[in-house]
Scaffold this active site. Structure first.
Site, short mmCIF file in Angstrom:
data_model
loop_
_atom_site.label_atom_id
_atom_site.label_comp_id
_atom_site.label_asym_id
_atom_site.label_seq_id
_atom_site.Cartn_x
_atom_site.Cartn_y
_atom_site.Cartn_z
N TYR A 20 0.59 -0.90 -0.15
CA TYR A 20 -0.13 -0.16 -0.32
C TYR A 20 0.78 1.13 -0.57
CZ TYR A 20 -3.22 3.14 1.14
OH TYR A 20 -4.06 4.60 1.54
N ASN A 34 7.39 -2.06 2.71
CA ASN A 34 6.07 -1.03 2.65
C ASN A 34 6.02 -1.11 4.40
OD1 ASN A 34 4.84 1.26 1.73
ND2 ASN A 34 3.18 -0.20 2.35
N SER A 76 2.91 -3.82 4.33
CA SER A 76 3.13 -4.35 3.14
C SER A 76 4.53 -5.29 3.16
CB SER A 76 2.01 -5.24 2.20
OG SER A 76 0.89 -5.35 2.84
N SER A 117 -0.08 -5.13 7.61
CA SER A 117 1.10 -5.13 7.04
C SER A 117 0.65 -7.24 6.60
CB SER A 117 2.38 -5.42 8.13
OG SER A 117 3.30 -5.00 7.06
N GLY A 118 0.47 -6.81 5.48
CA GLY A 118 0.25 -8.04 4.68
C GLY A 118 1.83 -8.35 4.08
#
Length: 377
Positions: free
Chosen positions: A137, A209, A248, A286-287
């Site tokens: 993101y 990120n 992420s 956070s993915g």
């Protein structure tokens, strides 16, 4: 000359490949399309563009018909990697990999399909394809809802793939990303693994990120705790509702070592440890999704319909590193991911994005001590 983490003297372990990049794995290409527009002074909801697309091609000539053994690991599923279910089902991947921002997965997915259909020999395109597209993101710096990534840009990223040195920092899909409160984005690294008389390569690519500033650790040194007073707009912005550590992390690990699909998945799991070495504790917001593939065993792991049911049946054959010999490859994966994340931080500059939001670059010289004013290049 690009200044990377090793140039600052950070004590990183392992033997890197020639370019210290995922492209040290023979045949792997990386391409980009980057879009930077606007001066950062526009109103809320109309911010400037800080985004793009990154393409990784495992078999640039024939990935559509020559699958790679592959495996996926989701450390935290608050993100997306399309095609993962099919990879887990068959243990192989028949698509290039695109990485972009969260709201651009759709056009990138379409772009892979368009690219497949545009190949010179249309017959090599499969009847269907499940594109592999990952995202993180970038909405703090980028006008993420502005439809600034197109299928055409995705195709262009695929067609721009190159071997050799890889651009890092704020390019491609990593353009608008933030990592540990500093400017984040793309990073890569590789390790050479000696296997008797053979030399294998493990390379990692990250779109970083993620991470809370206070957690940041560099080569075992908890530097984040010493940088709490250093500018950290994303964690101090009263109008930004995401908790610290949100974001992420997408990791792609490539190797030319012959591996079983389950071994690829095990290699992908080790990315968790590489990220952990940089300090993250794995924020719920956070993915963190990791993919590993092997370029060995070309022609195997096919999944095509039997056009002639009466034809002679032929079994496939896989060469693979025994499970009991996997430890050096695991070590290489952990080291490569750690260094790739540090490179994403080090190879970067300050960036001002939408609504005037500003993210500082990682102060590598400050972290290494006041005596180090310039990198040793």
């Amino acid at each position: 000359m690009t200044v990377r983490a090793r140039d600052w003297g950070f004590p990183l372990l392992g033997e890197p490949g020639r370019f210290n990049a995922i492209t040290d794995v023979e045949g792997v290409l990386v391409g980009y399309q980057t879009t930077i527009a606007g001066d950062g002074d526009l109103s809320v909801g109309q911010g400037p563009v800080r985004t793009g697309v990154t393409a990784i091609l495992p078999r640039p000539e024939n990935i559509l018909t020559q699958p790679c053994a592959a495996g996926v690991h989701s450390f935290n599923g608050n993100g997306e990697l399309t095609g993962a279910h099919w990879i887990n089902e068959r243990g192989a991947m028949s698509s290039p990999i695109l990485i972009t921002n969260t709201h651009a997965v759709g056009p990138c997915h379409r772009g892979v399909i368009n690219w497949a259909n545009s190949q010179p020999d249309r017959s090599i395109a499969p009847a269907w394809i499940f594109p592999v597209v990952g995202e993180t993101y970038d909405g703090y710096l980028n006008d993420i809802d502005g439809d600034h990534v197109s299928a055409e840009q995705a195709v262009a990223a695929l067609e721009s793939g190159k071997s050799g040195p890889v651009l890092e920092g704020s390019v491609g899909g990593g353009t608008g990303m933030v990592c540990y409160g500093f400017k984040g984005g793309n990073g890569t690294s590789s390790r050479v693994v000696r296997y008797g008389e053979t030399r294998y390569t493990v390379g990692a690519f990250v779109q970083a990120n993620f991470g809370k500033r206070s957690e940041l650790t560099v080569c075992g040194d908890p530097v984040g705790s010493r940088l709490v007073d250093y500018p950290n707009p994303i964690e101090s912005d009263p109008n930004w509702r995401q908790p610290p550590g949100s974001g992420s992390l997408i990791v792609v690990i490539a190797t030319d070592a012959p591996l079983l699909p389950g071994e690829c998945e095990a290699l992908a799991r080790r990315a968790t440890l590489g990220a952990g070495r940089t300090g993250t504790t794995g924020s719920h917001f956070s993915g963190d999704i990791f993919l590993a593939f092997s370029t060995a065993n070309p022609g195997q792991l096919q999944s095509t319909p039997p056009l002639d049911p009466d034809a002679d049946l032929v079994n496939e054959n896989l060469e693979f590193v025994p499970w009991g010999r996997m430890n050096p490859l695991f070590e290489a994966a952990v080291q490569s991911v750690e260094e790739a994340i540090l490179n994403a931080l080090v190879v970067n500059e300050d960036m001002t994005g939408r609504d005037g939001r500003h993210i500082p670059a990682f102060p590598a010289g400050h972290v290494r001590g006041a005596a180090i004013q310039t990198p040793a290049v």
